[in-house]
Structure formats: C-alpha cells, structure tokens
Design an enzyme around this catalytic site. Sequence first.
Site, PDB file in Angstrom:
ATOM      1  CB  THR A 204      -0.911  -0.068   1.374  1.00  0.00           C
ATOM      2  OG1 THR A 204      -1.860  -1.074   1.426  1.00  0.00           O
ATOM      3  CG2 THR A 204      -1.872   1.110   1.013  1.00  0.00           C
TER       4      THR A 204
ATOM      5  N   GLY B 288       1.097   1.640   5.592  1.00  0.00           N
ATOM      6  CA  GLY B 288       0.175   0.703   5.789  1.00  0.00           C
ATOM      7  C   GLY B 288      -0.054  -0.048   7.067  1.00  0.00           C
ATOM      8  CB  ALA B 289      -2.040  -1.337   9.558  1.00  0.00           C
TER       9      ALA B 289
ATOM     10  N   GLY C  72       4.485  -5.011  10.218  1.00  0.00           N
ATOM     11  CA  GLY C  72       5.733  -5.434  10.245  1.00  0.00           C
ATOM     12  C   GLY C  72       5.717  -7.057   9.039  1.00  0.00           C
TER      13      GLY C  72
ATOM     14  CD  GLU D 121       7.060  -0.625   8.596  1.00  0.00           C
ATOM     15  OE1 GLU D 121       6.704  -0.762   7.420  1.00  0.00           O
ATOM     16  OE2 GLU D 121       6.419  -1.132   9.574  1.00  0.00           O
TER      17      GLU D 121
END
EC number: 5.3.1.6
Length: 223
Positions: free
Chosen positions: A31, A82-83, A95, A103
């Site tokens: 993303t 993103g996540a 991660g 990050e």
Amino acid sequence: MTQDEMKQAVARAAIDYVVPGEIIGVGTGSTANFFIDELGKIKDSIKGAVASSEATAERLRAHGIAVFDLNDIDALSVYIDGADEITPQGAMIKGGGAALTREKIVASVARQFVCIADGSKLVDLLGNFPLPVEVIPMAQAVVARRLTALGGQPRLRIRDGKPLVTDNGCYIIDVLGLKIQHPAELEAQINDIVGVVTVGLFARRGADIGLLGTAEGVRRLTF
C-alpha cells in the site's frame, strides 16, 4: 473493486495529508508503494521524504524524490504507512514487510500518523495476523521461549531457506495464536524482553487517521 484498486484509492486520498514544502515520512509495503507512486506525481511540491526501509528509499529515488536521513530531521509533519491489522481505536499490527523497527522510529517523530489500508485490515481484535517481533540473531531462541510463555506460537521467518535478515541485520519471529486484548500493555511487555529490538504492535503510538479502501470508496477514521 479489487484489493489493489482499494489500495490505490487510499494512496490517492493520502496525498491530501502531504504538507507542501516539507519532508514527510513514508512507510513500507504494497500500500505504501501505491502511495509513493502517487507522491511521485507531486514531487515538486515537497522537499523530500524519510524512508522506513531500503526498499522504500529505492522506490522514492526512482521517482526523483529526495531521501533524507532521519538524523538530520527534527520532526516530520506526517508519516504515511500501511498496516497488517488496525482496530477502531487506531492500534495496529505492522511488520509484514519486515520494516517494523524503522517504521516505528520514523512514526515516533511525526506529528500525524496516517494509516492507509484496504478495509479488510480493520479488526475488532488484533492477533489473527501473526505478530512480528524483530530480534537480535543470537537471542532468537531465548526470545522465542519468552514469547511461548506469553501464550504465543513463535516461528522464525524464513526466506529462500534461510532466516530473513532485516535492514538492521536482525531476524523476525512471527508469533501466531495471540488474541490481543490490551495491545499497549503487550507492546511494552514484549519490548522489555532482552534481545527484542521491537515488536510490531503500534499501540502506544498508534494511528491518528485511518484511510480504508472499501467497495463504496475511501472510509476515513479519526482515532
């Protein structure tokens, strides 16, 4: 709308949070890559970016965007990333792209954290996605035992038959089987394990804004 189309939609929406004339923080992953491509279209309006990984730095430079060392920056107006999972309270697991430590460092100096993701990443309870933990290589077995004692199922992340090595020269342990009721508390607990560099829980410093791609368009959440 496909998952990639949702990611592209939130990447475009995130451009509204870019402050002209400033240096911004940019995350890592699929993303974030869509966001970098969008950022390349307005590169002349910003001073540059701080990258959370070598891969991100390479993609930014390919678009002609100046990449700055965080040591030369006092603060960032915004960090966009993103996540892997995000809750309605803005806590995240990150991660999956093995860049969690950088990050977290870049996010820590940003005044605003904008999380961009497709809508499937929004969950009520973190833990279905394996929780990444970056570790010093000599401590992997020690840390794994501690993570098992916390109720998790640790698995060393392997790539091409060998342990994946992060940009920091460390390993990643992915922890399965956790149902994370109190993410900020667990974040502190795992970070206190000797040999852990950092855990991919972003709860103590979570997202401020969530931009989630859905079939109906971009959903905006404020945390």
